[in-house]
Design a protein around this motif. Structure first.
Motif, PDB file in Angstrom:
ATOM      1  N   GLU A 205     -24.377  -9.368  54.231  1.00 10.84           N
ATOM      2  CA  GLU A 205     -24.673 -10.133  55.449  1.00 10.84           C
ATOM      3  C   GLU A 205     -24.817 -11.628  55.210  1.00 10.84           C
ATOM      4  N   ASN A 206     -24.619 -12.110  54.000  1.00 13.03           N
ATOM      5  CA  ASN A 206     -24.845 -13.527  53.659  1.00 13.03           C
ATOM      6  C   ASN A 206     -26.252 -13.958  54.049  1.00 13.03           C
ATOM      7  N   SER A 207     -27.242 -13.104  53.801  1.00  9.63           N
ATOM      8  CA  SER A 207     -28.614 -13.379  54.233  1.00  9.63           C
ATOM      9  C   SER A 207     -29.440 -14.097  53.171  1.00  9.63           C
ATOM     10  N   CYS A 208     -29.008 -14.102  51.923  1.00 10.45           N
ATOM     11  CA  CYS A 208     -29.770 -14.738  50.849  1.00 10.45           C
ATOM     12  C   CYS A 208     -29.487 -16.236  50.807  1.00 10.45           C
ATOM     13  N   LYS A 209     -30.530 -17.006  50.541  1.00  6.27           N
ATOM     14  CA  LYS A 209     -30.418 -18.451  50.389  1.00  6.27           C
ATOM     15  C   LYS A 209     -30.945 -18.839  49.013  1.00  6.27           C
ATOM     16  N   VAL A 210     -30.619 -20.060  48.580  1.00  2.16           N
ATOM     17  CA  VAL A 210     -31.089 -20.552  47.281  1.00  2.16           C
ATOM     18  C   VAL A 210     -32.610 -20.586  47.289  1.00  2.16           C
ATOM     19  N   GLY A 211     -33.219 -20.049  46.248  1.00  4.10           N
ATOM     20  CA  GLY A 211     -34.673 -20.037  46.129  1.00  4.10           C
ATOM     21  C   GLY A 211     -35.304 -18.708  46.496  1.00  4.10           C
ATOM     22  N   ASP A 212     -34.542 -17.792  47.090  1.00  6.93           N
ATOM     23  CA  ASP A 212     -35.080 -16.473  47.442  1.00  6.93           C
ATOM     24  C   ASP A 212     -35.279 -15.636  46.185  1.00  6.93           C
ATOM     25  N   ARG A 213     -36.357 -14.833  46.195  1.00 10.67           N
ATOM     26  CA  ARG A 213     -36.588 -13.876  45.117  1.00 10.67           C
ATOM     27  C   ARG A 213     -36.041 -12.540  45.609  1.00 10.67           C
ATOM     28  N   VAL A 214     -35.129 -11.929  44.839  1.00 12.20           N
ATOM     29  CA  VAL A 214     -34.437 -10.722  45.288  1.00 12.20           C
ATOM     30  C   VAL A 214     -34.456  -9.641  44.216  1.00 12.20           C
ATOM     31  N   ARG A 215     -34.248  -8.403  44.674  1.00 11.01           N
ATOM     32  CA  ARG A 215     -34.080  -7.265  43.769  1.00 11.01           C
ATOM     33  C   ARG A 215     -32.598  -6.889  43.820  1.00 11.01           C
ATOM     34  N   ILE A 216     -31.978  -6.759  42.641  1.00  6.67           N
ATOM     35  CA  ILE A 216     -30.572  -6.378  42.582  1.00  6.67           C
ATOM     36  C   ILE A 216     -30.453  -5.038  41.864  1.00  6.67           C
ATOM     37  N   GLN A 217     -29.388  -4.320  42.188  1.00  6.56           N
ATOM     38  CA  GLN A 217     -29.170  -2.994  41.636  1.00  6.56           C
ATOM     39  C   GLN A 217     -27.733  -2.897  41.134  1.00  6.56           C
ATOM     40  N   GLU A 218     -27.555  -2.242  40.002  1.00  3.42           N
ATOM     41  CA  GLU A 218     -26.216  -2.081  39.437  1.00  3.42           C
ATOM     42  C   GLU A 218     -25.383  -1.155  40.308  1.00  3.42           C
ATOM     43  N   THR A 219     -24.105  -1.465  40.449  1.00  3.10           N
ATOM     44  CA  THR A 219     -23.196  -0.679  41.271  1.00  3.10           C
ATOM     45  C   THR A 219     -21.823  -0.640  40.601  1.00  3.10           C
ATOM     46  N   ARG A 220     -20.876   0.010  41.263  1.00  3.93           N
ATOM     47  CA  ARG A 220     -19.522   0.062  40.715  1.00  3.93           C
ATOM     48  C   ARG A 220     -18.929  -1.349  40.724  1.00  3.93           C
ATOM     49  N   PRO A 221     -17.900  -1.619  39.929  1.00  2.00           N
ATOM     50  CA  PRO A 221     -17.295  -2.945  39.942  1.00  2.00           C
ATOM     51  C   PRO A 221     -16.731  -3.284  41.327  1.00  2.00           C
ATOM     52  N   LEU A 222     -17.175  -4.405  41.879  1.00  2.00           N
ATOM     53  CA  LEU A 222     -16.719  -4.858  43.191  1.00  2.00           C
ATOM     54  C   LEU A 222     -15.644  -5.931  43.064  1.00  2.00           C
ATOM     55  N   SER A 223     -15.603  -6.615  41.933  1.00  2.00           N
ATOM     56  CA  SER A 223     -14.563  -7.593  41.646  1.00  2.00           C
ATOM     57  C   SER A 223     -14.504  -7.739  40.127  1.00  2.00           C
ATOM     58  N   LYS A 224     -13.805  -8.761  39.663  1.00  3.07           N
ATOM     59  CA  LYS A 224     -13.657  -8.943  38.214  1.00  3.07           C
ATOM     60  C   LYS A 224     -15.007  -9.140  37.524  1.00  3.07           C
ATOM     61  N   THR A 225     -15.915  -9.875  38.149  1.00  4.42           N
ATOM     62  CA  THR A 225     -17.203 -10.185  37.501  1.00  4.42           C
ATOM     63  C   THR A 225     -18.418  -9.687  38.277  1.00  4.42           C
ATOM     64  N   LYS A 226     -18.224  -9.069  39.439  1.00  3.87           N
ATOM     65  CA  LYS A 226     -19.357  -8.667  40.290  1.00  3.87           C
ATOM     66  C   LYS A 226     -19.633  -7.180  40.140  1.00  3.87           C
ATOM     67  N   ARG A 227     -20.813  -6.850  39.581  1.00  2.51           N
ATOM     68  CA  ARG A 227     -21.206  -5.461  39.352  1.00  2.51           C
ATOM     69  C   ARG A 227     -22.598  -5.143  39.876  1.00  2.51           C
ATOM     70  N   TRP A 228     -23.178  -6.017  40.687  1.00  2.00           N
ATOM     71  CA  TRP A 228     -24.534  -5.844  41.202  1.00  2.00           C
ATOM     72  C   TRP A 228     -24.522  -6.041  42.710  1.00  2.00           C
ATOM     73  N   GLN A 229     -25.531  -5.475  43.381  1.00  2.00           N
ATOM     74  CA  GLN A 229     -25.669  -5.684  44.814  1.00  2.00           C
ATOM     75  C   GLN A 229     -27.133  -5.948  45.145  1.00  2.00           C
TER      76      GLN A 229
END
Length: 83
Positions: A48-72
């Protein structure tokens, strides 16, 4: 196998549906005992493009979404207040 989760700070939101999250790892030096801070940067999917610079977030490992993107993004813990 357990799903990997990390908590970090959003350092860039310039891409569409992607943010860069910096995760700090603090550990004592094996010989001298001084606390060493190592930072790892992960590209995470933000649908949703909801994160902004400075936000503290929790990320989780997922299947490869692109060449370098493996988290959501799973949740925004502390949203930075905009004034």
């Amino acid at each position: 196998m357990a799903v990997k989760e990390r908590v970090g700070l959003v350092v860039s939101d310039k891409m569409q549906k992607t943010v860069i999250v910096a995760v700090e790892n603090r550990a004592p030096h094996p010989k001298y005992g001084k606390i060493i801070v190592k930072t790892r940067r992960y590209k995470a999917h933000d649908e949703e493009n909801s994160c902004k610079v400075g936000d503290r977030v929790r990320i989780q490992e997922t299947r490869p979404l692109s060449k370098t993107k493996r988290w959501q993004i799973t949740e925004i813990l502390n949203a930075k207040a905009t004034t």
